[in-house]
Design an enzyme around this catalytic site. Structure first.
Site, short mmCIF file in Angstrom:
data_model
loop_
_atom_site.label_atom_id
_atom_site.label_comp_id
_atom_site.label_asym_id
_atom_site.label_seq_id
_atom_site.Cartn_x
_atom_site.Cartn_y
_atom_site.Cartn_z
N THR A 61 1.00 -1.07 -0.01
CA THR A 61 0.57 0.25 0.43
C THR A 61 0.88 1.28 0.23
O THR A 61 2.54 0.96 -0.23
CB THR A 61 -1.46 -0.11 0.95
OG1 THR A 61 -2.07 0.65 0.95
CG2 THR A 61 -0.50 -0.09 1.92
N LYS A 65 3.91 1.16 -3.87
CA LYS A 65 3.30 0.70 -4.88
C LYS A 65 3.38 0.90 -5.92
O LYS A 65 3.94 -0.41 -7.22
CB LYS A 65 1.61 1.40 -5.63
CG LYS A 65 0.41 0.80 -4.31
CD LYS A 65 -0.80 1.13 -4.31
CE LYS A 65 -1.52 0.94 -3.35
NZ LYS A 65 -3.24 1.44 -3.97
N ASP A 101 -6.62 -3.18 -7.71
CA ASP A 101 -7.66 -2.04 -6.98
C ASP A 101 -8.96 -1.36 -7.60
O ASP A 101 -9.98 -1.35 -7.80
CB ASP A 101 -6.71 -0.45 -6.78
CG ASP A 101 -5.77 -0.27 -5.86
OD1 ASP A 101 -6.93 -1.49 -4.36
OD2 ASP A 101 -4.73 0.46 -5.54
N GLY A 129 -2.85 8.39 -9.34
CA GLY A 129 -2.58 6.40 -9.25
C GLY A 129 -3.67 5.64 -8.80
O GLY A 129 -3.37 4.82 -9.44
N ASN A 150 -9.54 16.39 -14.18
CA ASN A 150 -8.71 17.04 -12.83
C ASN A 150 -8.25 17.89 -12.63
O ASN A 150 -8.18 19.21 -13.93
CB ASN A 150 -6.81 15.94 -13.31
CG ASN A 150 -5.83 15.65 -12.18
OD1 ASN A 150 -6.79 15.77 -11.07
ND2 ASN A 150 -4.92 16.08 -13.00
N TYR A 215 -12.32 5.87 2.06
CA TYR A 215 -14.10 5.42 3.03
C TYR A 215 -13.57 5.74 4.21
O TYR A 215 -12.61 6.61 4.94
CB TYR A 215 -13.85 3.46 2.91
CG TYR A 215 -12.23 2.75 3.26
CD1 TYR A 215 -11.14 2.85 2.49
CD2 TYR A 215 -11.53 2.84 4.37
CE1 TYR A 215 -9.95 2.48 2.45
CE2 TYR A 215 -10.51 1.87 5.10
CZ TYR A 215 -9.64 1.64 3.60
OH TYR A 215 -8.10 1.37 3.81
#
Ligand code: NDP
Length: 267
Positions: A61, A65, A101, A129, A150, A215
């Protein structure tokens, strides 16, 4: 015995050991899953040490990565297009790098939430990412169009070019988002981490399914979605559990049941 772990910095907060312990119990597979804190410039050394101790595989994580992408000796197409690896399987002398992911996000949307992405218009906020990791699995669902918006427009335009061969994509600046409804909006910016909401046209949320990759708490994006008549508002916990399930399957060949794990975590 599957000897597994997750590498990160920080790592104390990680829910992965809890999730994988539940998968192991369900499937009857013996698993030892640790959390390993690696120094910022010391991922390779720590990972090699774990492999030398008999690792079967591991998750990676933030912020490793990209290190894991370079450390792997073989990459799946998902990992290649994502430019990042969150799962490594030790196969003899090969270290196979995968990225689960995006598969996790799609499985949560399609299987858990019943969202059919075929012919839908999807708007992704952010071009970092996480966006790069979710683009290929989303495009494989044959949506009508995936728009990448973006803050820094050039990054979105670059992703449009990189992924054009896999489906209908377009990339532009956040200010170019039209004030008209889309089917699905995915917040893949890190703005939620700072308690912020990208400044975009409100009309795009009307009737849309709004998904925040973050989350753990109600985010400004989720508040914005509610205020602008979204039809469904979801956080990224399902994606977290689903990416873990895909990693578990990648290592063991067994597909765990994610529903109970999600219910337990939500409690
Ligand atoms: P990156 O740092 O690679 O990219 C961050 C992106 O957010 C960039 O596009 C950046 O724009 C944009 N951004 C940051 N702040 C703002 C702001 N205030 N307004 C508008 N845009 C902003 O991060 P990642 O892509 O790795 O991660 C993004 C999010 O996804 C994180 O919240 C992370 O927690 C979550 N995530 C969740 C997963 C899950 O399992 N649920 C898995 C992976 C990620 P710019 O280019 O202009 O700087």
């Amino acid at each position: 015995m599957y000897n597994l772990a997750v590498f990160g910095n920080p790592i104390a907060h990680s829910l992965s050991p809890t999730i994988h312990a539940e998968f192991a119990q369900q499937t009857g597979i013996e698993v030892n899953y640790d959390k390993i804190l690696a120094p910022i410039d010391g991922f390779n050394h720590k990972a090699q040490q774990f492999i030398d101790e008999g690792a079967t595989g591991f998750n990676i994580t933030v912020p490793f990565k990209l290190d894991a992408y370079n450390f792997a000796t073989k990459l799946t197409l998902n990992a290649k297009t994502a430019g990042a690896v969150n799962t490594i399987k030790v196969e003899g002398s090969e270290l196979v790098g995968e990225n689960t992911d995006g598969i996790g996000l799609v499985n949560d949307l399609v299987n858990n939430l019943g969202v059919n992405l075929k012919d839908k218009t999807i708007l992704i906020l952010g071009a970092g990412g996480a966006t790069q990791g979710i683009l290929l699995p989303l495009l494989k669902e044959n949506p009508k169009r995936v728009m990448i918006a973006n803050r820094t427009a050039s990054k979105a335009q670059q992703l449009q070019q990189d992924f054009a061969q896999y489906g209908n994509t377009c990339g532009f600046g956040l200010e170019k988002i039209k004030n008209e409804p889309v089917d699905v909006i995915i917040n893949a910016t890190s703005a939620s981490l700072d308690g912020k909401m990208p400044n975009i046209a409100n009309g795009c949320a009307d009737g849309a399914i709004c998904y925040d990759l973050m989350y753990g708490k109600q985010t400004p994006f989720m508040d914005w979605a509610k205020a602008n008549n979204a039809s469904m508002i979801v956080d990224g916990l399902g994606m977290l559990v689903e990416q873990a399930a895909s990693s578990f399957e990648f290592w063991t060949g067994k597909k765990p049941n994610t529903q109970k794990v999600m219910e337990n975590l939500r409690r």
